[in-house]
Design an enzyme around this catalytic site. Structure first.
Site, short mmCIF file in Angstrom:
data_model
loop_
_atom_site.label_atom_id
_atom_site.label_comp_id
_atom_site.label_asym_id
_atom_site.label_seq_id
_atom_site.Cartn_x
_atom_site.Cartn_y
_atom_site.Cartn_z
N ASP A 1 -5.03 -44.77 11.11
CA ASP A 1 -4.83 -43.98 12.10
C ASP A 1 -6.05 -43.51 12.67
O ASP A 1 -6.28 -43.35 13.88
CB ASP A 1 -3.86 -42.74 11.67
CG ASP A 1 -4.66 -41.60 10.43
OD1 ASP A 1 -5.29 -42.41 9.93
OD2 ASP A 1 -4.11 -40.78 10.47
N TYR B 1 -6.30 -62.84 0.78
CA TYR B 1 -7.34 -62.94 1.96
C TYR B 1 -8.68 -63.51 1.43
O TYR B 1 -8.97 -63.34 0.25
CB TYR B 1 -7.67 -61.50 2.44
CG TYR B 1 -6.46 -60.68 3.11
CD1 TYR B 1 -5.34 -61.50 3.50
CD2 TYR B 1 -6.32 -59.11 2.74
CE1 TYR B 1 -4.24 -60.53 4.05
CE2 TYR B 1 -5.32 -58.60 3.54
CZ TYR B 1 -4.14 -59.29 3.90
OH TYR B 1 -3.15 -58.31 4.31
N HIS C 1 -0.13 -42.65 6.56
CA HIS C 1 -1.26 -43.20 6.62
C HIS C 1 -2.26 -42.78 5.80
O HIS C 1 -3.06 -41.92 6.14
CB HIS C 1 -1.97 -42.80 8.22
CG HIS C 1 -1.37 -43.87 9.25
ND1 HIS C 1 -2.09 -45.12 9.49
CD2 HIS C 1 -0.65 -43.49 10.38
CE1 HIS C 1 -1.20 -45.65 10.53
NE2 HIS C 1 -0.51 -44.71 11.15
N GLU D 1 -12.17 -34.63 9.86
CA GLU D 1 -12.02 -35.04 10.97
C GLU D 1 -13.31 -35.16 12.02
O GLU D 1 -13.31 -36.05 13.00
CB GLU D 1 -10.78 -34.35 11.66
CG GLU D 1 -9.58 -34.57 11.33
CD GLU D 1 -8.48 -33.95 12.17
OE1 GLU D 1 -7.50 -34.85 12.37
OE2 GLU D 1 -8.63 -32.78 12.59
#
Length: 387
Positions: A105, A296, A100, A369
């Site tokens: 994640d 895209y 990841h 985090e």
């Protein structure tokens, strides 16, 4: 209500961090995400949501609001990258060659945290929220296209998404009205000449010489055919030819990408590239085959939705930039924005060295985090803005 969200989101940090680390240890690529899907369904099953397990390959969960209320969609991508992780984290990928390294994640964990937080407010105190868990953002044709075609945005009034952004501090948010991310086209060119001994080039038709001229000439499309007020990037990233110092090869292969922030500009570059490749082939007596794949669509943020998003974010953070420069990377979130109004937002996650190591798609990527708290608060705030 918005000001209180950050404090309430901090209460979810242990949960969101644990989910993120579980996902990080077992990354899956593309559309084949059995373990990731099982985790998402496991956690959604603990909440009072209406869950559909396969909507265009993705998972859709609804938290119903008051009768007649609007429904806002929030999206997270679930897929990883085919990169060997070198972060040294104690919860690093246990799957060889997959990791990841783009933060998906974190996106999935934050959206699960947002679902927990929002569903705890009571079923009748807010607008409806639709949680979209999408596979295969990293590779064409993209999971958003299939999910949109399968009706994931039916009865949705607006859609929002977040992407972690290394190099900016935790608590920072950035977005802009209008074009935010580029259309990422891919091209491949095969040049076929006539090989032979390097000592007798007059008896050959050299595809390397033709390719060298072509690499230089292609840059003239951006500098001379694209208007100065438009943005375009054309990069040749592969040039493969030959097998030995004394052999002129039969073929040469070039590959690269075109990035544009306007569909018309992208179409112009494609047309001009075809003209240039054909003309150069004729002038240098080689056969040229151009394979041009449109990427895209451009990510274009809706102006009113962006204004509302910025208002929500400024209720959470004092570090919000509502006029960032466009980014020339691509994102299939554009398929959602082509269906309903909405806004895509970058959020700071710290940790990026001056040498670029630790950035997105880098084997050493990592994030602070604590940013998970800010992401959960932002997602819930965006969903409840009309509560």
């Amino acid at each position: 209500m918005i000001a209180n969200l950050l404090a309430r989101s901090r209460e979810e940090l242990d949960y969101v961090r644990a989910i993120r680390r579980e996902l990080h240890r077992f990354p899956e690529v593309g559309t084949d995400l059995p373990r990731t899907r099982a985790l998402v369904l496991r956690e959604l099953g603990k909440l009072n949501l209406s869950v559909r397990e396969d909507v265009g390959g993705g998972i859709v969960a609804d938290l119903h609001g008051q009768k007649g209320s609007s429904r806002i969609a929030l999206r997270a991508d679930m897929d990883a990258l085919p990169i060997q992780e070198e972060s040294g984290l104690e919860f690093a990928s246990e799957i060889s060659g997959q990791s990841h390294m783009c933060g998906h994640d974190a996106h999935t964990a934050m959206l699960l945290g947002a679902a927990r937080l929002a569903s705890g407010r009571g079923r009748t105190s807010h607008a409806g929220i639709r949680f979209l868990f999408q596979p295969n953002e990293e590779f064409q044709p993209g999971g958003a296209k299939a999910m949109t075609e399968a009706g994931c945005l039916d009865d949705v009034s607006e859609v929002y998404g977040l992407h972690v952004w290394p190099g900016q501090p935790t608590g920072w948010f950035g977005t802009r009205q209008g074009p935010l991310m580029a259309r990422p086209d891919v091209f491949s060119i095969t040049l076929t000449g006539k090989g032979g001994h390097a000592s007798a080039p007059h008896q050959c038709i050299d595809p390397i010489l033709a390719g060298s001229h072509l690499v230089a000439a292609l840059q003239g499309i951006v500098s001379r055919r694209v208007a100065p007020h438009d943005r375009a990037v054309l990069s040749v990233t592969r040039f493969q030819a030959g097998s030995s110092y004394n052999i002129i090869p039969d073929t040469a292969f070039l590959q690269g990408t075109v990035r544009t922030l306007d569909e018309g500009t992208g179409d112009l570059v494609q047309t001009e590239m075809q003209r240039l490749v054909s003309g150069l082939a004729a002038s240098m007596n080689v056969r040229a085959e151009l394979d041009y794949q449109r990427g895209y669509p451009v990510v274009v943020n809706d102006a009113p939705s962006t204004d509302r998003a910025v208002k929500v974010l400024r209720g959470i953070s004092d570090n919000v930039d509502a006029g960032i420069e466009p980014v020339m990377a691509g994102e299939d979130f554009s398929y959602y924005l082509n269906k309903v109004p909405g806004c895509f937002i970058f959020m700071g996650c710290g940790h990026c060295g001056a040498d670029g190591r630790g950035g997105l798609h880098n084997a050493c990527f990592n994030l602070d985090e604590d940013c998970l708290t800010w992401g959960v608060a932002a997602l819930v705030g965006l969903a409840l803005q009309k509560a």
